[in-house]
Design an enzyme around this catalytic site. Structure first.
Site, PDB file in Angstrom:
ATOM      1  N   LYS A  76      19.329  53.555  -4.398  1.00 54.28           N
ATOM      2  CA  LYS A  76      19.205  52.419  -5.533  1.00 54.28           C
ATOM      3  C   LYS A  76      18.172  53.034  -6.323  1.00 54.28           C
ATOM      4  O   LYS A  76      17.184  53.115  -5.698  1.00 54.28           O
ATOM      5  CB  LYS A  76      19.180  51.067  -5.003  1.00 54.28           C
ATOM      6  CG  LYS A  76      18.809  50.045  -5.901  1.00 54.28           C
ATOM      7  CD  LYS A  76      18.787  48.699  -5.331  1.00 54.28           C
ATOM      8  CE  LYS A  76      17.396  48.443  -4.931  1.00 54.28           C
ATOM      9  NZ  LYS A  76      17.533  46.799  -4.613  1.00 54.28           N
ATOM     10  N   ARG A  78      21.676  40.754  -1.125  1.00 52.56           N
ATOM     11  CA  ARG A  78      21.518  41.288   0.196  1.00 52.56           C
ATOM     12  C   ARG A  78      19.952  41.085   0.842  1.00 52.56           C
ATOM     13  O   ARG A  78      19.776  41.038   1.859  1.00 52.56           O
ATOM     14  CB  ARG A  78      21.376  42.865  -0.118  1.00 52.56           C
ATOM     15  CG  ARG A  78      20.537  43.832  -0.955  1.00 52.56           C
ATOM     16  CD  ARG A  78      19.093  43.867  -0.284  1.00 52.56           C
ATOM     17  NE  ARG A  78      18.326  44.908  -0.749  1.00 52.56           N
ATOM     18  CZ  ARG A  78      17.325  45.203  -0.998  1.00 52.56           C
ATOM     19  NH1 ARG A  78      16.438  44.093  -0.849  1.00 52.56           N
ATOM     20  NH2 ARG A  78      16.638  46.350  -1.228  1.00 52.56           N
ATOM     21  N   HIS A 103      13.172  34.123  -9.408  1.00 51.99           N
ATOM     22  CA  HIS A 103      14.473  34.704  -9.814  1.00 51.99           C
ATOM     23  C   HIS A 103      15.275  34.717  -8.273  1.00 51.99           C
ATOM     24  O   HIS A 103      16.286  34.317  -8.036  1.00 51.99           O
ATOM     25  CB  HIS A 103      14.733  36.151 -10.369  1.00 51.99           C
ATOM     26  CG  HIS A 103      16.075  36.586 -10.575  1.00 51.99           C
ATOM     27  ND1 HIS A 103      17.057  35.970 -11.240  1.00 51.99           N
ATOM     28  CD2 HIS A 103      16.581  37.374  -9.641  1.00 51.99           C
ATOM     29  CE1 HIS A 103      17.990  36.675 -10.904  1.00 51.99           C
ATOM     30  NE2 HIS A 103      17.973  37.506 -10.125  1.00 51.99           N
ATOM     31  N   GLN A 104      14.551  35.189  -7.092  1.00 57.60           N
ATOM     32  CA  GLN A 104      15.390  35.273  -5.936  1.00 57.60           C
ATOM     33  C   GLN A 104      15.568  34.134  -5.046  1.00 57.60           C
ATOM     34  O   GLN A 104      16.169  33.900  -4.133  1.00 57.60           O
ATOM     35  CB  GLN A 104      14.411  36.453  -4.916  1.00 57.60           C
ATOM     36  CG  GLN A 104      14.083  37.547  -5.687  1.00 57.60           C
ATOM     37  CD  GLN A 104      15.215  38.727  -5.743  1.00 57.60           C
ATOM     38  OE1 GLN A 104      16.270  38.557  -4.896  1.00 57.60           O
ATOM     39  NE2 GLN A 104      15.475  39.433  -6.765  1.00 57.60           N
ATOM     40  N   ASN A 119       5.606  25.994  -5.392  1.00 62.89           N
ATOM     41  CA  ASN A 119       5.617  27.060  -6.337  1.00 62.89           C
ATOM     42  C   ASN A 119       4.109  26.854  -6.897  1.00 62.89           C
ATOM     43  O   ASN A 119       3.705  25.688  -6.775  1.00 62.89           O
ATOM     44  CB  ASN A 119       6.666  27.087  -7.282  1.00 62.89           C
ATOM     45  CG  ASN A 119       6.457  28.391  -7.889  1.00 62.89           C
ATOM     46  OD1 ASN A 119       6.517  29.594  -7.240  1.00 62.89           O
ATOM     47  ND2 ASN A 119       6.520  28.447  -9.228  1.00 62.89           N
ATOM     48  N   SER A 167       5.554  37.145  -5.336  1.00 61.81           N
ATOM     49  CA  SER A 167       4.900  38.367  -5.913  1.00 61.81           C
ATOM     50  C   SER A 167       3.431  38.285  -5.370  1.00 61.81           C
ATOM     51  O   SER A 167       2.584  38.993  -6.274  1.00 61.81           O
ATOM     52  CB  SER A 167       5.137  38.786  -7.358  1.00 61.81           C
ATOM     53  OG  SER A 167       6.336  38.496  -7.676  1.00 61.81           O
ATOM     54  N   GLY A 182       8.889  38.278   0.197  1.00 63.75           N
ATOM     55  CA  GLY A 182       8.425  38.769  -0.982  1.00 63.75           C
ATOM     56  C   GLY A 182       7.355  40.118  -0.933  1.00 63.75           C
ATOM     57  O   GLY A 182       7.544  40.831  -2.054  1.00 63.75           O
ATOM     58  N   LYS A 199       0.824  43.855  -1.563  1.00 64.20           N
ATOM     59  CA  LYS A 199       1.300  42.444  -1.673  1.00 64.20           C
ATOM     60  C   LYS A 199       1.072  41.850  -0.266  1.00 64.20           C
ATOM     61  O   LYS A 199       0.935  42.309   0.662  1.00 64.20           O
ATOM     62  CB  LYS A 199       2.636  42.364  -1.961  1.00 64.20           C
ATOM     63  CG  LYS A 199       3.242  42.617  -3.447  1.00 64.20           C
ATOM     64  CD  LYS A 199       4.643  42.439  -3.816  1.00 64.20           C
ATOM     65  CE  LYS A 199       4.824  42.591  -4.953  1.00 64.20           C
ATOM     66  NZ  LYS A 199       6.504  42.785  -5.164  1.00 64.20           N
ATOM     67  N   GLY A 211      10.761  40.982   6.011  1.00 65.19           N
ATOM     68  CA  GLY A 211      11.991  41.790   5.107  1.00 65.19           C
ATOM     69  C   GLY A 211      11.522  42.634   4.116  1.00 65.19           C
ATOM     70  O   GLY A 211      11.072  42.045   3.200  1.00 65.19           O
TER      71      GLY A 211
HETATM   72  P1  NAD Z   1       9.940  36.532  -9.890  1.00 67.91           P
HETATM   73  O1  NAD Z   1       8.934  37.557 -10.899  1.00 67.91           O
HETATM   74  O2  NAD Z   1      11.387  35.964 -10.766  1.00 67.91           O
HETATM   75  O3  NAD Z   1       9.196  35.360  -9.437  1.00 67.91           O
HETATM   76  C1  NAD Z   1       7.838  35.603  -8.589  1.00 67.91           C
HETATM   77  C2  NAD Z   1       7.532  34.221  -8.121  1.00 67.91           C
HETATM   78  O4  NAD Z   1       6.287  34.791  -7.286  1.00 67.91           O
HETATM   79  C3  NAD Z   1       7.138  33.078  -8.635  1.00 67.91           C
HETATM   80  O5  NAD Z   1       7.629  31.995  -7.904  1.00 67.91           O
HETATM   81  C4  NAD Z   1       5.546  32.779  -8.854  1.00 67.91           C
HETATM   82  O6  NAD Z   1       5.312  31.575  -9.119  1.00 67.91           O
HETATM   83  C5  NAD Z   1       5.120  33.661  -7.583  1.00 67.91           C
HETATM   84  N1  NAD Z   1       3.896  34.211  -7.825  1.00 67.91           N
HETATM   85  C6  NAD Z   1       3.542  35.260  -8.238  1.00 67.91           C
HETATM   86  N2  NAD Z   1       2.293  35.415  -8.164  1.00 67.91           N
HETATM   87  C7  NAD Z   1       1.988  34.631  -7.294  1.00 67.91           C
HETATM   88  C8  NAD Z   1       0.625  34.372  -6.413  1.00 67.91           C
HETATM   89  N3  NAD Z   1      -0.417  35.104  -6.709  1.00 67.91           N
HETATM   90  N4  NAD Z   1       0.362  33.406  -5.744  1.00 67.91           N
HETATM   91  C9  NAD Z   1       1.576  32.480  -5.624  1.00 67.91           C
HETATM   92  N5  NAD Z   1       2.719  32.637  -6.117  1.00 67.91           N
HETATM   93  C10 NAD Z   1       2.724  33.673  -6.779  1.00 67.91           C
HETATM   94  O7  NAD Z   1      10.315  37.268  -8.835  1.00 67.91           O
HETATM   95  P2  NAD Z   1      11.607  37.437  -7.879  1.00 67.91           P
HETATM   96  O8  NAD Z   1      12.699  38.401  -8.497  1.00 67.91           O
HETATM   97  O9  NAD Z   1      11.829  36.096  -7.334  1.00 67.91           O
HETATM   98  O10 NAD Z   1      10.779  38.241  -6.703  1.00 67.91           O
HETATM   99  C11 NAD Z   1       9.967  37.612  -5.840  1.00 67.91           C
HETATM  100  C12 NAD Z   1       9.234  38.553  -4.949  1.00 67.91           C
HETATM  101  O11 NAD Z   1      10.329  39.029  -4.108  1.00 67.91           O
HETATM  102  C13 NAD Z   1       8.841  39.824  -5.678  1.00 67.91           C
HETATM  103  O12 NAD Z   1       7.544  40.133  -5.092  1.00 67.91           O
HETATM  104  C14 NAD Z   1       9.860  41.003  -5.463  1.00 67.91           C
HETATM  105  O13 NAD Z   1       9.248  42.298  -5.235  1.00 67.91           O
HETATM  106  C15 NAD Z   1      10.444  40.717  -4.040  1.00 67.91           C
HETATM  107  N6  NAD Z   1      11.457  41.124  -3.640  1.00 67.91           N
HETATM  108  C16 NAD Z   1      11.575  41.574  -2.402  1.00 67.91           C
HETATM  109  C17 NAD Z   1      12.870  42.110  -1.949  1.00 67.91           C
HETATM  110  C18 NAD Z   1      12.945  42.415  -0.332  1.00 67.91           C
HETATM  111  O14 NAD Z   1      13.883  43.180  -0.193  1.00 67.91           O
HETATM  112  N7  NAD Z   1      11.757  42.046   0.468  1.00 67.91           N
HETATM  113  C19 NAD Z   1      13.947  42.076  -2.650  1.00 67.91           C
HETATM  114  C20 NAD Z   1      13.708  41.708  -4.054  1.00 67.91           C
HETATM  115  C21 NAD Z   1      12.601  40.968  -4.327  1.00 67.91           C
END
Ligand code: NAD
Length: 321
Positions: A67, A110, A137-138, A159, A199, A220, A226, A292
């Site tokens: 990917k 996934r 978003h997730q 949140n 994040s 996350g 992170k 995860g």
């Molecule tokens: P997004 O940008 O749509 O949302 C981010 C979220 O994190 C929001 O709820 C925001 O309020 C919160 N946030 C950001 N900084 C913060 C902080 N300092 N304290 C508390 N909350 C905070 O992102 P998303 O697409 O929903 O993805 C969320 C996370 O999941 C990202 O870190 C992304 O990289 C991770 N992710 C992990 C996997 C995996 O396989 N583990 C897959 C996809 C995304």
């Protein structure tokens, strides 16, 4: 080769199909039939973007590929989602490219499937309250997939900016479940299963907040630096993961591991539980934590399932290479 555009994925892949693909790939990894290649992730010095590759080979399913994609924080201004990716599949016998598949929705499905697998195998059977930390978003994908795993009776969520919780409230209401916006303390006091999907780069959930018997799915943290929960919580939990090498380097366990609070040998691949090589949860009091991290062969598994469905339903575009 086949092209399966992003716009087709929603009509092809279901959360159930993603769950089956991810469960199978975790099991294949634990039995040594599938492995990931080292992750490449680079700040490209343009648009504050992080770009990289996650790849691997699942010998049992013959899924080979990668990917490619990453995180573009300014995309919201362009009305695009921040995470952008495409999955490329190759013929394991010849090396010829087989498919290019839109990876954005597949990533959400996934990732949600991974935490759902962890809930299936590790949460207490009597879990009733689900807590979601994060509303990006997730988050709604995480919520919907989790709700399929136990007869949850209530959803709590937190949140940083509570007004963004509306999307989670709507998703809980789709299933007829009561929803409440709460403090992190209230969430940890009441939730039997806690999913973190933010994040954050510093621990939001402090030491001592997680109750005995909780299942925590930390989703996350997928990059060095992170962090969502205090390292002491990780150290006090039985830690399960998609891949141990990623867990100690880019996953939630990187901090406890780096501080010497957690031994890599104590981290259990979730596939061992699926394959019945490990019992999973051993008592109603144990805290189980799923780290995860997101692995390449997970992406290949859902992309391959999407290609099969797209070809069968005439939704894939064939091009000569
Ligand atoms: P997004 O940008 O749509 O949302 C981010 C979220 O994190 C929001 O709820 C925001 O309020 C919160 N946030 C950001 N900084 C913060 C902080 N300092 N304290 C508390 N909350 C905070 O992102 P998303 O697409 O929903 O993805 C969320 C996370 O999941 C990202 O870190 C992304 O990289 C991770 N992710 C992990 C996997 C995996 O396989 N583990 C897959 C996809 C995304």
């Amino acid at each position: 080769m086949w092209i399966v555009p992003e716009k087709e994925i929603a009509g092809l892949m279901t959360p159930e199909a993603a769950f089956d693909a991810v469960q199978a790939v975790f099991a294949a990894m634990a039995s040594g039939k599938a492995s990931n290649f080292p992750v490449v992730r680079e700040a490209i010095g343009h648009e504050d973007a992080l770009y990289g590759f996650k790849g691997g080979f699942d010998r049992s399913a013959r899924n080979l590929g990668l990917k490619a994609g990453g995180y573009w924080p300014n995309n919201q201004r362009r009305e695009l989602i921040n995470h952008q990716s495409t999955v490329f599949l190759f013929d394991a016998d010849t090396g010829r490219v087989q498919a290019a598949v839109g990876g954005n929705l597949l990533t959400a499905l996934r990732t949600a499937a991974a935490s759902a697998v962890s809930i299936k195998y590790l949460a207490r059977p009597d879990a009733k309250v689900l807590g979601i930390v994060g509303a990006g978003h997730q988050s709604t994908y995480q919520l919907r997939a989790a709700l399929d795993q136990r007869p949850f009776e209530k959803v709590l969520a937190w949140n940083r900016t509570p007004e963004r919780l509306k999307r989670l409230e709507a998703a809980a209401q789709e299933k007829g479940l009561p929803f409440k916006s709460v403090t992190l303390e209230q969430l940890c006091q009441q939730a039997d299963v806690v999913v973190t999907i933010t994040s954050s780069f510093s621990p939001m959930i402090a030491e001592g907040l997680i109750r005995p018997g909780t299942h925590l799915a930390c989703m996350g943290t997928d990059t060095r630096g992170k962090q969502e929960v205090a390292p002491e919580i990780v150290a006090a939990s039985t830690v399960f993961t998609d891949e141990v090498a990623q867990s100690t380097t880019i996953g939630e366990a990187q901090h406890a591991f780096g501080m010497g609070l957690l031994d890599a040998a104590a981290i259990v691949p979730i596939g061992d539980v699926i394959n019945k090589e490990h019992p999973g949860r051993r008592s109603a009091e144990e805290i189980t934590l799923f780290d995860g991290t997101g692995i390449g062969i997970q992406d290949l598994a859902v992309a391959s399932a999407a290609v099969d469905l797209a070809v069968a339903r005439g939704r894939a575009v064939e091009v000569e290479m």
